[in-house]
Design a protein around this motif. Structure first.
Motif, short mmCIF file in Angstrom:
data_model
loop_
_atom_site.label_atom_id
_atom_site.label_comp_id
_atom_site.label_asym_id
_atom_site.label_seq_id
_atom_site.Cartn_x
_atom_site.Cartn_y
_atom_site.Cartn_z
N LYS A 25 -6.02 -7.12 -7.15
CA LYS A 25 -5.54 -8.24 -6.33
C LYS A 25 -5.11 -9.39 -7.22
O LYS A 25 -5.59 -9.52 -8.33
CB LYS A 25 -6.67 -8.74 -5.42
CG LYS A 25 -7.24 -7.72 -4.49
CD LYS A 25 -8.45 -8.29 -3.77
CE LYS A 25 -9.14 -7.18 -3.01
NZ LYS A 25 -10.47 -7.56 -2.59
N ASN B 135 -1.83 -12.01 -2.05
CA ASN B 135 -1.41 -10.63 -1.87
C ASN B 135 -0.43 -10.29 -2.99
O ASN B 135 0.50 -11.05 -3.27
CB ASN B 135 -0.74 -10.53 -0.49
CG ASN B 135 -0.18 -9.17 -0.20
OD1 ASN B 135 0.64 -8.65 -0.93
ND2 ASN B 135 -0.61 -8.60 0.91
N LEU B 136 -0.61 -9.14 -3.63
CA LEU B 136 0.22 -8.74 -4.76
C LEU B 136 1.69 -8.64 -4.37
O LEU B 136 2.57 -9.11 -5.08
CB LEU B 136 -0.28 -7.41 -5.34
CG LEU B 136 0.46 -6.89 -6.58
CD1 LEU B 136 0.44 -7.91 -7.71
CD2 LEU B 136 -0.16 -5.59 -7.04
N TYR B 137 1.98 -8.04 -3.20
CA TYR B 137 3.37 -7.91 -2.75
C TYR B 137 4.01 -9.29 -2.55
O TYR B 137 5.14 -9.53 -2.97
CB TYR B 137 3.45 -7.13 -1.43
CG TYR B 137 3.31 -5.64 -1.59
CD1 TYR B 137 4.33 -4.88 -2.16
CD2 TYR B 137 2.17 -4.99 -1.16
CE1 TYR B 137 4.20 -3.51 -2.30
CE2 TYR B 137 2.02 -3.62 -1.30
CZ TYR B 137 3.05 -2.88 -1.86
OH TYR B 137 2.92 -1.53 -2.01
N GLU B 138 3.28 -10.20 -1.92
CA GLU B 138 3.81 -11.56 -1.70
C GLU B 138 4.08 -12.26 -3.02
O GLU B 138 5.10 -12.92 -3.19
CB GLU B 138 2.84 -12.38 -0.86
CG GLU B 138 2.78 -11.98 0.59
CD GLU B 138 1.72 -12.75 1.37
OE1 GLU B 138 1.23 -13.79 0.86
OE2 GLU B 138 1.39 -12.31 2.48
N LEU C 34 4.74 -10.91 -5.94
CA LEU C 34 5.92 -10.33 -6.57
C LEU C 34 7.19 -10.82 -5.88
O LEU C 34 8.16 -11.22 -6.53
CB LEU C 34 5.86 -8.80 -6.53
CG LEU C 34 4.83 -8.15 -7.45
CD1 LEU C 34 4.71 -6.67 -7.17
CD2 LEU C 34 5.19 -8.38 -8.91
N ASN C 35 7.21 -10.78 -4.56
CA ASN C 35 8.40 -11.22 -3.81
C ASN C 35 8.74 -12.68 -4.08
O ASN C 35 9.91 -13.05 -4.13
CB ASN C 35 8.22 -10.98 -2.31
CG ASN C 35 8.38 -9.53 -1.95
OD1 ASN C 35 9.12 -8.79 -2.59
ND2 ASN C 35 7.68 -9.09 -0.92
N LEU D 21 4.38 0.90 -6.84
CA LEU D 21 4.83 0.00 -5.79
C LEU D 21 6.32 0.14 -5.52
O LEU D 21 7.11 0.24 -6.46
CB LEU D 21 4.56 -1.46 -6.18
CG LEU D 21 3.13 -1.90 -6.40
CD1 LEU D 21 3.12 -3.36 -6.82
CD2 LEU D 21 2.31 -1.70 -5.16
N ILE E 197 9.54 -1.89 -4.48
CA ILE E 197 10.01 -3.27 -4.41
C ILE E 197 11.40 -3.25 -3.79
O ILE E 197 12.33 -2.69 -4.37
CB ILE E 197 10.08 -3.94 -5.82
CG1 ILE E 197 8.76 -3.78 -6.57
CG2 ILE E 197 10.50 -5.39 -5.70
CD1 ILE E 197 7.57 -4.47 -5.97
N ARG E 198 11.53 -3.83 -2.60
CA ARG E 198 12.80 -3.79 -1.85
C ARG E 198 13.70 -4.97 -2.21
O ARG E 198 13.26 -6.12 -2.22
CB ARG E 198 12.52 -3.80 -0.36
CG ARG E 198 13.76 -3.68 0.51
CD ARG E 198 13.43 -3.65 1.98
NE ARG E 198 12.52 -2.58 2.33
CZ ARG E 198 12.89 -1.34 2.62
NH1 ARG E 198 14.16 -1.01 2.57
NH2 ARG E 198 11.99 -0.43 2.93
#
Length: 124
Positions: free
Chosen positions: A33, A38-41, A43-44, A117, A119-120
Motif C-alpha cells: 500500500k 490507494n496505489l492505483y490512485e 499512480l494515476n 498492474l 495502467i489505462r
C-alpha cells in the motif's frame, strides 16, 4: 548455498533464501500500500499523458510487473504489454520515483511481493 571452493564466498542459508522469497498476490494476507492511500490512485495522480501519445491518439492499457521488497522499495520494473508513444516509459518513470510503500504482509510479517498492474491511458 555454500561454495566450498571459495572460502570468502558469502554463505547463504535456506532461511535467508526463504526470507528473500518473492510471493505472488494470491499468497498474501495484504497487498503493498501507499502511505494513507490507494496505489492505483497514487499512480494515476502522478502519470502525465505523454505528448507524443496525445498527438498520435494512442490509448490502451500498459501492463507492468514489479517487485515490492519487504522494506517497501520498488524494483525489477518490467513492461509486460506496452502501447508505445512514451506511455510505457511514463509508467516506469513514475514507479521509479514512487516513495517507499508499505510492504505486503504474510503471517503478520512484511514480505517481498510481485505486483502486476494494468495502467489505462485514455484520451478525454
Amino acid at each position: 548455498i555454500i561454495k566450498d571452493e571459495d572460502p570468502i564466498a558469502e554463505q547463504v542459508t535456506e532461511q535467508d533464501v526463504e526470507e528473500d522469497k518473492v510471493l505472488e498476490q494470491y499468497e498474501l494476507d495484504s497487498r503493498p500500500k501507499v502511505e494513507g492511500g490507494n496505489l492505483y490512485e497514487e499512480l494515476n495522480n502522478k502519470i502525465n499523458y505523454p505528448v507524443i501519445a496525445r498527438e498520435m491518439d494512442i490509448e490502451g492499457i500498459v501492463i507492468v510487473e514489479f517487485i515490492v521488497t519487504k522494506t517497501g522499495k520498488i524494483r525489477d520494473i518490467k513492461i509486460l504489454k506496452g502501447i508505445g508513444g512514451g506511455c510505457d516509459n511514463e509508467v516506469v518513470r513514475v514507479l521509479k520515483n514512487m516513495p517507499k510503500l508499505q510492504p505486503a504482509i504474510k503471517d503478520g510479517k512484511p514480505v517481498s511481493s510481485k505486483m502486476v498492474l494494468p495502467i489505462r491511458f485514455t484520451l478525454k
